[in-house]
Design a protein around this motif. Structure first.
Motif, short mmCIF file in Angstrom:
data_model
loop_
_atom_site.label_atom_id
_atom_site.label_comp_id
_atom_site.label_asym_id
_atom_site.label_seq_id
_atom_site.Cartn_x
_atom_site.Cartn_y
_atom_site.Cartn_z
N LEU A 119 65.53 65.05 82.40
CA LEU A 119 65.56 65.18 80.94
C LEU A 119 65.57 66.64 80.48
CD1 LEU A 119 63.04 62.37 79.90
CD2 LEU A 119 65.54 62.25 80.08
N LYS A 120 66.14 66.85 79.32
CA LYS A 120 66.25 68.18 78.75
C LYS A 120 64.90 68.64 78.19
CE LYS A 120 68.84 70.82 75.28
NZ LYS A 120 69.87 70.75 74.22
N GLY A 121 64.59 69.92 78.39
CA GLY A 121 63.40 70.50 77.80
C GLY A 121 62.16 70.42 78.67
N THR A 122 62.24 69.78 79.84
CA THR A 122 61.08 69.74 80.74
C THR A 122 61.01 71.06 81.52
OG1 THR A 122 62.33 68.76 82.56
CG2 THR A 122 61.32 67.26 80.97
N LYS A 123 59.96 71.23 82.30
CA LYS A 123 59.80 72.46 83.07
C LYS A 123 60.49 72.41 84.43
CE LYS A 123 55.59 74.17 80.90
NZ LYS A 123 54.24 74.71 81.11
N ALA A 124 61.10 71.27 84.76
CA ALA A 124 61.78 71.17 86.06
C ALA A 124 63.15 70.53 85.92
CB ALA A 124 60.91 70.37 87.03
N PRO A 125 63.97 70.96 84.95
CA PRO A 125 65.28 70.32 84.79
C PRO A 125 66.24 70.70 85.92
CG PRO A 125 65.13 72.21 83.36
CD PRO A 125 63.78 72.06 84.01
N HIS A 167 61.53 64.39 74.97
CA HIS A 167 62.60 64.83 75.87
C HIS A 167 63.74 63.80 75.92
CE1 HIS A 167 60.07 68.13 77.19
NE2 HIS A 167 59.08 67.25 77.36
N PHE A 168 63.41 62.52 75.78
CA PHE A 168 64.46 61.50 75.67
C PHE A 168 65.28 61.75 74.41
CE2 PHE A 168 62.01 58.85 78.69
CZ PHE A 168 63.05 58.44 79.50
N GLN A 169 64.62 62.12 73.32
CA GLN A 169 65.32 62.39 72.07
C GLN A 169 66.21 63.62 72.17
OE1 GLN A 169 62.02 62.70 69.39
NE2 GLN A 169 61.68 60.48 69.27
N GLU A 170 65.79 64.60 72.96
CA GLU A 170 66.55 65.84 73.09
C GLU A 170 67.70 65.75 74.09
OE1 GLU A 170 63.62 68.69 74.15
OE2 GLU A 170 62.85 68.93 72.10
N THR A 171 67.66 64.72 74.94
CA THR A 171 68.70 64.56 75.97
C THR A 171 69.83 63.70 75.42
OG1 THR A 171 67.00 64.69 77.70
CG2 THR A 171 69.14 63.80 78.34
N PHE A 172 71.04 64.23 75.47
CA PHE A 172 72.18 63.52 74.88
C PHE A 172 73.10 62.90 75.92
CE2 PHE A 172 70.93 66.78 71.79
CZ PHE A 172 70.66 65.97 70.70
N VAL A 173 72.87 63.17 77.20
CA VAL A 173 73.70 62.57 78.26
C VAL A 173 73.11 61.21 78.60
CG1 VAL A 173 74.62 62.84 80.59
CG2 VAL A 173 74.24 64.86 79.14
N ALA A 174 73.86 60.15 78.27
CA ALA A 174 73.34 58.78 78.40
C ALA A 174 72.93 58.45 79.83
CB ALA A 174 74.38 57.79 77.91
N VAL A 219 63.82 49.76 74.45
CA VAL A 219 63.40 50.89 73.61
C VAL A 219 64.60 51.49 72.87
CG1 VAL A 219 61.47 51.46 75.11
CG2 VAL A 219 63.70 52.55 75.49
N PRO A 220 64.34 52.11 71.70
CA PRO A 220 65.43 52.78 70.98
C PRO A 220 65.83 54.08 71.68
CG PRO A 220 63.35 53.15 69.88
CD PRO A 220 63.08 52.16 70.99
N ASN A 221 66.87 54.70 71.18
CA ASN A 221 67.32 56.00 71.68
C ASN A 221 67.77 55.93 73.14
OD1 ASN A 221 67.82 58.79 71.37
ND2 ASN A 221 65.93 59.26 72.47
N MET A 222 68.20 54.74 73.58
CA MET A 222 68.71 54.59 74.94
C MET A 222 70.06 53.90 74.88
SD MET A 222 66.57 55.80 77.24
CE MET A 222 66.95 54.91 78.73
N GLU A 223 71.11 54.62 75.28
CA GLU A 223 72.44 54.03 75.28
C GLU A 223 72.52 52.91 76.31
OE1 GLU A 223 71.67 57.08 75.14
OE2 GLU A 223 72.79 58.08 73.56
N LYS A 224 73.27 51.86 75.99
CA LYS A 224 73.33 50.68 76.85
C LYS A 224 74.67 50.56 77.58
CE LYS A 224 69.62 49.87 74.42
NZ LYS A 224 68.35 50.44 74.81
N GLY A 225 75.48 51.60 77.54
CA GLY A 225 76.85 51.48 78.03
C GLY A 225 77.03 51.54 79.53
N PHE A 226 75.99 51.85 80.29
CA PHE A 226 76.15 52.02 81.72
C PHE A 226 75.54 50.87 82.53
CE2 PHE A 226 76.54 56.38 80.17
CZ PHE A 226 77.71 56.76 80.80
#
Length: 282
Positions: free
Chosen positions: A36-42, A116-123, A208-215
């Protein structure tokens, strides 16, 4: 540890629930920290994820062991059912505890990393926190890969508990087999090797919301879990035949099923070569 005949139903459920919840919180937590984006170990090496899951298995087992232990995996429950150490009537309790524990563990990780889920845009990165997404979608390959990984994992566990009695040594060995199978087999199917490790977090990612279901690939899920179950059952039958020197009539049936899977793979491989795609890919 694994004999449930004298255990209370609620105790079995709670042990499985707690162990699986802890397993998923540590395992999915490591994945979230890396993906996830914004963590200390991306974008850290994939080995960190494998190592995290390895520690999660050993740690979960070690914490629950003083209270009677837990299977932490439906494949282990099925294996001990085949070996006669678990009653049919207890099997559903094991499954319920394992599934609900994995679901709650994944839900806790979602809320822990919600920003971090909200900040990550790659599904796909968000889904990979929860799902063992395969790198290929070839059905006979998925079936065979999961069978091999689950066979190795369950057969090793059965040997550990048969030949060792010290909890700390067993916990270390469990972590080592998870680490080994992850390094050897994980790059192809992300080695779930545990149906509830897949199903519980998968349900969370769906709800949960904010989770794309396309994969989502439902057909792949069926074959991945089916392969895991085949591998786990065969590990128990093989252990029974080789180590315990006992014979189960299903042994040759599962053997034939695995051979049929191999033939299916070979047929597809020959079609691939004849199609000319082999030369193009090289």
């Amino acid at each position: 540890m694994f004999v449930a005949k004298g255990g209370e139903v609620m105790e079995i459920f709670l042990r499985e629930f707690f162990a699986c919840c802890l397993l998923i919180m540590i395992g999915c937590g490591v994945s979230a920290n890396v993906l996830l984006k914004g963590t200390k170990a991306p974008a850290r090496p994939w080995f960190i994820v494998i190592f995290g899951w390895a520690i999660a298995y050993g740690f979960s087992y070690l914490l629950v062991e003083p209270f009677g232990g837990a299977h932490i995996n439906p494949l282990v429950s099925i294996a001990y059912l085949i070996l006669g150490d678990v009653y049919w009537t207890y099997l559903v309790i094991y499954f319920l505890g394992q599934f609900t524990g994995s679901f709650i563990g994944a839900l806790m990780i979602y809320f822990y990393y919600i920003v971090h889920f909200q900040e990550t845009f790659v599904a796909r990165r968000k889904l990979q926190v929860f799902l063992p997404t395969p790198t290929n979608e070839n059905i006979p390959s998925l079936l065979f890969n999961e069978s091999v990984g689950s066979f190795t994992f369950v057969f090793a566990l059965l040997n550990f508990f048969h030949f060792h009695t010290t909890s700390l040594i067993i916990a270390i060995l469990i972590s080592l087999i998870v680490l080994t199978t992850g390094i050897a087999f994980g790059s192809s199917v992300n080695y779930a090797n545990n149906p509830v490790r897949d199903l519980g977090p998968r349900l969370v990612s769906f709800l949960v919301p904010n989770m794309e279901k396309g994969f989502y690939r439902t057909s792949n899920l069926i074959f991945q879990i089916g392969g895991s179950i085949i591998g786990g059952i065969y590990a128990a039958l093989f252990f029974q035949r080789i180590v315990l020197q006992e014979y189960h009539p299903a042994f040759w049936g599962i053997t034939i099923l695995i051979i049929a899977n191999l033939i299916w793979l070979l047929i597809q491989d020959r079609k691939f070569i004849k199609s000319g795609e082999f030369k193009k890919s090289s």
